[in-house]
Design a protein around this motif. Sequence first.
Motif, PDB file in Angstrom:
ATOM      1  N   LEU A 189      19.472  61.015  16.976  1.00 23.78           N
ATOM      2  CA  LEU A 189      19.776  60.867  18.767  1.00 23.78           C
ATOM      3  C   LEU A 189      18.706  60.874  20.125  1.00 23.78           C
ATOM      4  O   LEU A 189      18.133  61.917  19.765  1.00 23.78           O
ATOM      5  CB  LEU A 189      20.829  61.684  19.079  1.00 23.78           C
ATOM      6  CG  LEU A 189      21.846  61.271  17.768  1.00 23.78           C
ATOM      7  CD1 LEU A 189      23.183  61.991  18.155  1.00 23.78           C
ATOM      8  CD2 LEU A 189      22.816  59.344  17.909  1.00 23.78           C
ATOM      9  N   ARG A 190      19.073  60.402  20.618  1.00 21.06           N
ATOM     10  CA  ARG A 190      18.189  59.489  21.362  1.00 21.06           C
ATOM     11  C   ARG A 190      19.083  59.107  23.131  1.00 21.06           C
ATOM     12  O   ARG A 190      19.439  57.858  22.482  1.00 21.06           O
ATOM     13  CB  ARG A 190      16.901  58.806  21.634  1.00 21.06           C
ATOM     14  CG  ARG A 190      15.825  59.821  20.589  1.00 21.06           C
ATOM     15  CD  ARG A 190      14.962  60.707  21.670  1.00 21.06           C
ATOM     16  NE  ARG A 190      13.888  60.638  22.244  1.00 21.06           N
ATOM     17  CZ  ARG A 190      13.808  60.799  23.606  1.00 21.06           C
ATOM     18  NH1 ARG A 190      13.853  61.420  24.033  1.00 21.06           N
ATOM     19  NH2 ARG A 190      12.742  59.995  24.020  1.00 21.06           N
ATOM     20  N   PRO A 191      18.477  59.623  24.117  1.00 24.75           N
ATOM     21  CA  PRO A 191      18.776  57.887  25.148  1.00 24.75           C
ATOM     22  C   PRO A 191      18.243  56.773  24.730  1.00 24.75           C
ATOM     23  O   PRO A 191      17.072  56.533  24.892  1.00 24.75           O
ATOM     24  CB  PRO A 191      18.568  59.092  26.002  1.00 24.75           C
ATOM     25  CG  PRO A 191      17.843  59.383  26.169  1.00 24.75           C
ATOM     26  CD  PRO A 191      17.613  60.058  24.626  1.00 24.75           C
ATOM     27  N   THR A 192      18.910  55.986  25.421  1.00 27.96           N
ATOM     28  CA  THR A 192      18.018  54.358  25.959  1.00 27.96           C
ATOM     29  C   THR A 192      18.538  53.318  27.185  1.00 27.96           C
ATOM     30  O   THR A 192      19.806  53.972  27.786  1.00 27.96           O
ATOM     31  CB  THR A 192      19.551  53.455  24.129  1.00 27.96           C
ATOM     32  OG1 THR A 192      19.013  54.064  22.930  1.00 27.96           O
ATOM     33  CG2 THR A 192      18.653  52.011  24.320  1.00 27.96           C
ATOM     34  N   THR A 193      17.264  52.949  27.617  1.00 28.48           N
ATOM     35  CA  THR A 193      17.417  53.231  29.239  1.00 28.48           C
ATOM     36  C   THR A 193      17.075  51.547  28.730  1.00 28.48           C
ATOM     37  O   THR A 193      17.147  50.651  27.790  1.00 28.48           O
ATOM     38  CB  THR A 193      16.478  53.426  29.610  1.00 28.48           C
ATOM     39  OG1 THR A 193      15.327  53.948  29.679  1.00 28.48           O
ATOM     40  CG2 THR A 193      15.611  52.661  31.012  1.00 28.48           C
ATOM     41  N   ILE A 194      18.670  50.734  29.694  1.00 29.20           N
ATOM     42  CA  ILE A 194      18.810  49.266  30.031  1.00 29.20           C
ATOM     43  C   ILE A 194      18.014  49.056  31.197  1.00 29.20           C
ATOM     44  O   ILE A 194      17.623  49.375  32.116  1.00 29.20           O
ATOM     45  CB  ILE A 194      20.125  49.297  30.139  1.00 29.20           C
ATOM     46  CG1 ILE A 194      20.734  49.624  29.078  1.00 29.20           C
ATOM     47  CG2 ILE A 194      20.714  47.789  30.410  1.00 29.20           C
ATOM     48  CD1 ILE A 194      21.353  49.765  27.940  1.00 29.20           C
ATOM     49  N   PHE A 195      17.275  48.012  30.940  1.00 34.21           N
ATOM     50  CA  PHE A 195      16.501  47.378  31.488  1.00 34.21           C
ATOM     51  C   PHE A 195      16.831  45.358  31.553  1.00 34.21           C
ATOM     52  O   PHE A 195      17.365  44.762  30.657  1.00 34.21           O
ATOM     53  CB  PHE A 195      14.794  46.819  31.788  1.00 34.21           C
ATOM     54  CG  PHE A 195      14.250  48.352  31.113  1.00 34.21           C
ATOM     55  CD1 PHE A 195      13.305  48.775  32.508  1.00 34.21           C
ATOM     56  CD2 PHE A 195      14.442  48.649  30.404  1.00 34.21           C
ATOM     57  CE1 PHE A 195      12.702  49.681  32.069  1.00 34.21           C
ATOM     58  CE2 PHE A 195      13.190  50.207  30.572  1.00 34.21           C
ATOM     59  CZ  PHE A 195      12.736  50.779  31.510  1.00 34.21           C
ATOM     60  N   TYR A 196      16.814  45.069  33.052  1.00 30.29           N
ATOM     61  CA  TYR A 196      16.663  43.671  33.568  1.00 30.29           C
ATOM     62  C   TYR A 196      15.337  43.265  34.018  1.00 30.29           C
ATOM     63  O   TYR A 196      14.316  43.715  34.658  1.00 30.29           O
ATOM     64  CB  TYR A 196      17.363  43.780  34.015  1.00 30.29           C
ATOM     65  CG  TYR A 196      18.171  43.992  36.277  1.00 30.29           C
ATOM     66  CD1 TYR A 196      17.979  43.109  36.711  1.00 30.29           C
ATOM     67  CD2 TYR A 196      18.721  44.969  35.981  1.00 30.29           C
ATOM     68  CE1 TYR A 196      17.230  43.418  37.975  1.00 30.29           C
ATOM     69  CE2 TYR A 196      18.002  45.672  37.169  1.00 30.29           C
ATOM     70  CZ  TYR A 196      17.535  44.610  38.211  1.00 30.29           C
ATOM     71  OH  TYR A 196      17.940  44.821  39.838  1.00 30.29           O
ATOM     72  N   LYS A 197      15.720  41.916  34.170  1.00 28.56           N
ATOM     73  CA  LYS A 197      14.260  41.029  35.042  1.00 28.56           C
ATOM     74  C   LYS A 197      14.423  39.604  35.203  1.00 28.56           C
ATOM     75  O   LYS A 197      15.100  39.164  34.373  1.00 28.56           O
ATOM     76  CB  LYS A 197      13.193  41.043  34.282  1.00 28.56           C
ATOM     77  CG  LYS A 197      11.576  41.015  34.979  1.00 28.56           C
ATOM     78  CD  LYS A 197      10.280  40.592  34.006  1.00 28.56           C
ATOM     79  CE  LYS A 197       9.251  40.023  34.638  1.00 28.56           C
ATOM     80  NZ  LYS A 197       8.292  40.184  34.256  1.00 28.56           N
TER      81      LYS A 197
END
Length: 172
Positions: free
Chosen positions: A155-163
Amino acid sequence: MSAAEVLAHAEELAGLLADTVDGGASVGFLAPLDRASAAAWWEGRAAGVSAGHLAVWVARGADRVLGTIGLAFADKPNSRHRAELVKLMVHPDGRGRGVGRALLTTAERAAAEAGVTLLHLDTETGSPAETLYLSAGWTPLGAIPDYATTPTGVLRPTTIFYKRVGAAAAAP
């Protein structure tokens, strides 16, 4: 790629997907990923391409597909200004050679040309992909703990990005 091209190249794309997963990239699959399952997954994408809900691009080397990226368009009337960047994959042999950046730039430009003004994506926190997105001007929104697993099941964290792209990116 057209839907017919996705189907015609499903085996080759399956090789890219399997090799990417086996190389440690967290793109939604567990290792080892067999080629038949990977080909079936790609064949399943053809309907979305045909319907205009998904766009897929590939980067080719001399003897293989080196990478791919997808753009999933929203299907609701109030969200047609945004799209999700999906499945940026670069074969281990193509990493560090600008393939990922070229694919990312291609998808961003195509999104803007299609009238999309906001892109979003998620990626494994701390991954090489995260470094690429940061260097390409994407904004991290936050991380979700234990969101997905690595290809080995950790299990790993996930980063949410936007542009913002297109007209929205040019606005003050």
